[in-house]
Design a protein around this motif. Structure first.
Motif, short mmCIF file in Angstrom:
data_model
loop_
_atom_site.label_atom_id
_atom_site.label_comp_id
_atom_site.label_asym_id
_atom_site.label_seq_id
_atom_site.Cartn_x
_atom_site.Cartn_y
_atom_site.Cartn_z
N LEU A 159 4.89 2.25 -9.34
CA LEU A 159 4.84 1.34 -8.19
C LEU A 159 3.78 0.25 -8.39
CD1 LEU A 159 5.34 3.92 -5.32
CD2 LEU A 159 6.94 2.11 -6.01
N HIS A 160 2.67 0.60 -9.05
CA HIS A 160 1.65 -0.40 -9.36
C HIS A 160 2.20 -1.45 -10.33
CE1 HIS A 160 -1.43 1.36 -7.03
NE2 HIS A 160 -1.80 2.31 -7.88
N SER A 209 4.24 -0.81 3.84
CA SER A 209 3.78 0.30 3.02
C SER A 209 4.96 1.06 2.40
CB SER A 209 2.92 1.26 3.84
OG SER A 209 3.68 1.85 4.87
N ILE A 210 4.63 1.79 1.35
CA ILE A 210 5.60 2.62 0.64
C ILE A 210 5.27 4.07 0.95
CG2 ILE A 210 6.48 3.30 -1.63
CD1 ILE A 210 5.57 0.43 -2.56
N VAL A 230 12.31 -1.46 4.30
CA VAL A 230 11.46 -0.69 5.21
C VAL A 230 11.99 0.74 5.31
CG1 VAL A 230 10.83 -0.41 7.65
CG2 VAL A 230 10.74 -2.67 6.60
N ALA A 231 11.07 1.69 5.21
CA ALA A 231 11.39 3.10 5.49
C ALA A 231 10.58 3.47 6.74
CB ALA A 231 11.01 3.99 4.32
N LYS A 232 11.18 4.23 7.61
CA LYS A 232 10.53 4.60 8.88
C LYS A 232 9.74 5.88 8.69
CE LYS A 232 14.12 2.32 11.50
NZ LYS A 232 15.23 2.49 12.43
N HIS A 233 8.57 5.75 8.04
CA HIS A 233 7.76 6.91 7.70
C HIS A 233 6.42 6.96 8.43
CE1 HIS A 233 4.95 4.68 5.07
NE2 HIS A 233 6.00 3.89 4.90
N VAL A 251 0.86 -1.18 0.00
CA VAL A 251 0.00 0.00 0.00
C VAL A 251 0.90 1.23 0.00
CG1 VAL A 251 -1.98 -1.09 1.13
CG2 VAL A 251 -0.21 0.01 2.51
N ILE A 252 0.33 2.35 -0.41
CA ILE A 252 1.09 3.59 -0.50
C ILE A 252 0.52 4.59 0.50
CG2 ILE A 252 1.67 5.53 -2.03
CD1 ILE A 252 1.45 3.47 -4.38
N VAL A 253 1.42 5.24 1.24
CA VAL A 253 1.04 6.25 2.23
C VAL A 253 1.64 7.59 1.81
CG1 VAL A 253 1.15 6.95 4.65
CG2 VAL A 253 0.95 4.52 4.08
#
Length: 171
Positions: free
Chosen positions: A129-130, A101-102, A82-85, A37-39
């Motif tokens: 990304l899709h 998530s991205i 993983v990115a810490k967002h 999923v994208i945030v």
């Protein structure tokens, strides 16, 4: 074989259409790519990519991508990591959204409008990304305000972000 070659060609063309500058932030943890999923975020300070990058390093945080006001896209963390967002996060029964998530950050504040170039680049990036993560197609884009816990701890990308301008590919 032809279908595979066609998909590779489409992916290569999509990558050419989305020029991405790289400003890497450290991450060694592979992301769970089974629930992509994208945030969407904003940097909160309307800072340029380099300043945002420096602030993130100091705070030991990260986004996968950053889109500045001119529409230029920067990759801070490869999306396979993983990115810490998302921070402390819970939404729709799912916790710790960093793990799957991205995170895409737009230069700006909750109270300033985003540029047409940012929306165009965000659309191109979401499309790319899709293609890379087909299971993300048809899923809604989320905002940091939606997934951050407890609510309303975060408000980004703010009321001026127009989610309807970004089309999500269907399956």
């Amino acid at each position: 074989m032809e279908v595979l070659m066609y998909k590779i060609l489409l992916f290569a063309l999509a990558l050419q259409a989305v020029p991405i500058a790289k400003l890497p932030l450290p991450s060694k943890t592979l992301r769970d790519t089974t629930n992509n999923v994208i945030v969407i975020h904003n940097d909160g300070g309307n800072m340029d990519a380099r300043t945002t990058h420096q602030v993130l390093r100091r705070r030991r945080l990260s986004y996968h991508y950053f889109i500045d006001k001119s529409g230029k896209i920067y990759q801070f963390v490869d999306p396979k990591y993983v990115a810490k967002h998302a921070g402390i996060s819970w939404f729709d029964g799912l916790v710790n959204w960093n793990n799957f998530s991205i995170g895409i950050c737009l230069q700006g504040r909750n109270t300033t409008p985003y540029t047409d170039k940012q929306y165009a680049s965000l659309q191109s990036l979401v499309t790319m990304l899709h293609q890379r993560y087909p299971d993300s197609r048809g899923k809604p884009l989320y905002t940091h305000a939606q997934v951050a816990f407890p609510r309303p701890r975060k408000k980004d990308p703010g009321d001026l972000f127009d989610m309807t301008r970004i089309k999500v590919d269907s399956i």
